[in-house]
Design a protein around this motif. Structure first.
Motif, short mmCIF file in Angstrom:
data_model
loop_
_atom_site.label_atom_id
_atom_site.label_comp_id
_atom_site.label_asym_id
_atom_site.label_seq_id
_atom_site.Cartn_x
_atom_site.Cartn_y
_atom_site.Cartn_z
N LEU A 186 0.83 -1.21 0.00
CA LEU A 186 0.00 0.00 0.00
C LEU A 186 0.86 1.26 0.00
N TYR A 187 2.13 1.08 -0.31
CA TYR A 187 3.07 2.22 -0.34
C TYR A 187 3.90 2.17 -1.62
N PRO A 188 4.36 3.35 -2.06
CA PRO A 188 5.36 3.35 -3.14
C PRO A 188 6.67 2.77 -2.61
N ALA A 189 7.48 2.21 -3.50
CA ALA A 189 8.71 1.54 -3.05
C ALA A 189 9.78 2.54 -2.59
N ASP A 190 9.87 3.66 -3.27
CA ASP A 190 10.92 4.63 -2.95
C ASP A 190 10.68 5.25 -1.57
N PRO A 191 11.71 5.28 -0.69
CA PRO A 191 11.52 5.78 0.67
C PRO A 191 11.00 7.21 0.75
N TRP A 192 11.49 8.07 -0.16
CA TRP A 192 11.03 9.47 -0.12
C TRP A 192 9.56 9.57 -0.52
N GLN A 193 9.19 8.85 -1.60
CA GLN A 193 7.80 8.85 -2.03
C GLN A 193 6.90 8.23 -0.96
N LYS A 194 7.45 7.22 -0.28
CA LYS A 194 6.69 6.57 0.81
C LYS A 194 6.44 7.56 1.94
N ALA A 195 7.45 8.36 2.25
CA ALA A 195 7.29 9.36 3.31
C ALA A 195 6.25 10.41 2.90
N LEU A 196 6.30 10.83 1.64
CA LEU A 196 5.32 11.82 1.15
C LEU A 196 3.90 11.24 1.16
N CYS A 197 3.82 9.96 0.82
CA CYS A 197 2.52 9.26 0.83
C CYS A 197 1.96 9.23 2.25
N ALA A 251 -2.75 11.01 -14.36
CA ALA A 251 -1.47 10.32 -14.10
C ALA A 251 -1.69 8.99 -13.39
N GLY A 252 -2.94 8.68 -13.05
CA GLY A 252 -3.22 7.42 -12.35
C GLY A 252 -3.46 7.68 -10.88
N TYR A 253 -2.96 6.78 -10.04
CA TYR A 253 -3.15 6.94 -8.60
C TYR A 253 -2.13 7.96 -8.08
N LEU A 254 -2.28 8.34 -6.82
CA LEU A 254 -1.52 9.48 -6.32
C LEU A 254 -0.01 9.25 -6.24
N PHE A 255 0.40 8.04 -5.85
CA PHE A 255 1.83 7.83 -5.61
C PHE A 255 2.42 6.62 -6.33
N ALA A 256 1.60 5.86 -7.03
CA ALA A 256 2.11 4.65 -7.68
C ALA A 256 1.13 4.25 -8.77
N ASP A 257 1.44 3.17 -9.47
CA ASP A 257 0.47 2.73 -10.49
C ASP A 257 -0.60 1.82 -9.89
N VAL A 258 -0.59 1.70 -8.58
CA VAL A 258 -1.66 1.03 -7.84
C VAL A 258 -2.07 1.95 -6.69
N PRO A 259 -3.24 1.74 -6.08
CA PRO A 259 -3.64 2.61 -4.98
C PRO A 259 -2.71 2.45 -3.77
N THR A 260 -2.44 3.55 -3.11
CA THR A 260 -1.62 3.52 -1.89
C THR A 260 -2.43 4.12 -0.73
N LEU A 261 -1.76 4.21 0.41
CA LEU A 261 -2.43 4.76 1.60
C LEU A 261 -3.01 6.15 1.35
N ALA A 262 -2.36 6.92 0.48
CA ALA A 262 -2.87 8.27 0.19
C ALA A 262 -4.25 8.20 -0.46
N ASP A 263 -4.41 7.32 -1.44
CA ASP A 263 -5.72 7.16 -2.09
C ASP A 263 -6.75 6.62 -1.10
N ILE A 264 -6.28 5.71 -0.24
CA ILE A 264 -7.17 5.11 0.77
C ILE A 264 -7.72 6.17 1.72
N CYS A 265 -6.91 7.18 2.01
CA CYS A 265 -7.38 8.24 2.90
C CYS A 265 -8.18 9.30 2.14
#
Ligand SMILES: N[C@@H](CCC(=O)N[C@@H](CS)C(=O)NCC(=O)O)C(=O)O
Length: 213
Positions: free
Chosen positions: A82-93, A155-169
């Motif tokens: 439910l998170y992007p793989a990149d640590p910085w993107q994960k933190a932003l998510c 561009a798709g979902y907010l942080f990845a090509d699948v839904p992440t916690l950001a979309d869930i919120c």
């Protein structure tokens, strides 16, 4: 099987329902009506002493707080993440999600609105205005931050090509925004991200209108 205490129109419950669906984890759901004040009764407070939904009953015990429940699911069922793989993107998510769950949502909670009415003489219209103003303020910041990341509608979902916690919120909070009549025109990126995510089967199958109670 996992037991989920949930209310159909609770945005925090909806977050957990989406995460469960994305992970393909089934649960036995128990409706806790906030309208009937089930959450204030002794039976439910024995499960969650905070008197809030959601709560899950697991093999190991009871867990509350939607984001803690979702992170526990992420740890126990890592795929799909439910998170992007990149640590910085994960933190932003995470920052996006916390802005919704920690800053925007709490001031519009049922208990807060009831307190505004009981102790400060606010009527229904005033508490609706209160909720709408806090949501618009929070959405303004999220819109700016989303633009700053270079995210664009389509561009798709907010942080990845699948839904992440950001979309869930975002999606449950958008439901609240619409319920309180927030003008969404100033937030085109959030509106586009919401449209993309809410069409996903995991969001559709767990939406408030599909739920019992
Ligand atoms: N931070 C908690 C918030 C849970 C929460 O406040 N849920 C709302 C429904 S969305 C609730 O139970 N409200 C009851 C009240 O305000 O009395 C979480 O994310 O799980």
């Amino acid at each position: 099987m996992l037991e989920l205490h949930t209310f159909s129109h609770s945005s925090a419950s909806y977050r957990v329902r989406i995460a469960l669906a994305l992970k393909g984890v089934t649960s036995q759901n128990h409706a806790v009506s906030l309208i009937a004040n089930d959450h204030l009764g002794a039976a439910y407070q024995a499960i969650n002493p905070e008197g809030r939904v959601p709560a899950v009953v697991t093999d190991q015990g009871i867990l509350t707080q939607s984001l803690a429940i979702i992170d526990w699911l992420e740890d126990t069922h890592p795929q799909p993440s439910l998170y992007p793989a990149d640590p910085w993107q994960k933190a932003l998510c995470r920052a996006f999600a916390h802005a919704v769950a920690s800053d925007i949502f709490p001031v519009q909670n049922l208990g807060v609105r009831r307190k505004l009415m009981a102790d400060f003489g606010a009527d229904e219209a005033a508490t609706t205005r209160w909720c709408a103003e806090w949501i618009a303020k929070g959405f303004g910041a999220l819109e700016t931050e989303t633009a700053r990341r270079g995210w664009q509608a389509g561009a798709g979902y907010l942080f990845a090509d699948v839904p992440t916690l950001a979309d869930i919120c975002l999606v449950p909070q958008m439901n609240n925004a619409r319920r309180y009549g927030v003008d969404l025109a100033p937030f085109p990126l959030l509106v586009a991200a919401d449209a993309q995510a809410r069409a996903h089967p995991a969001f559709l199958s767990t939406a408030p209108e599909t739920q019992a109670g």
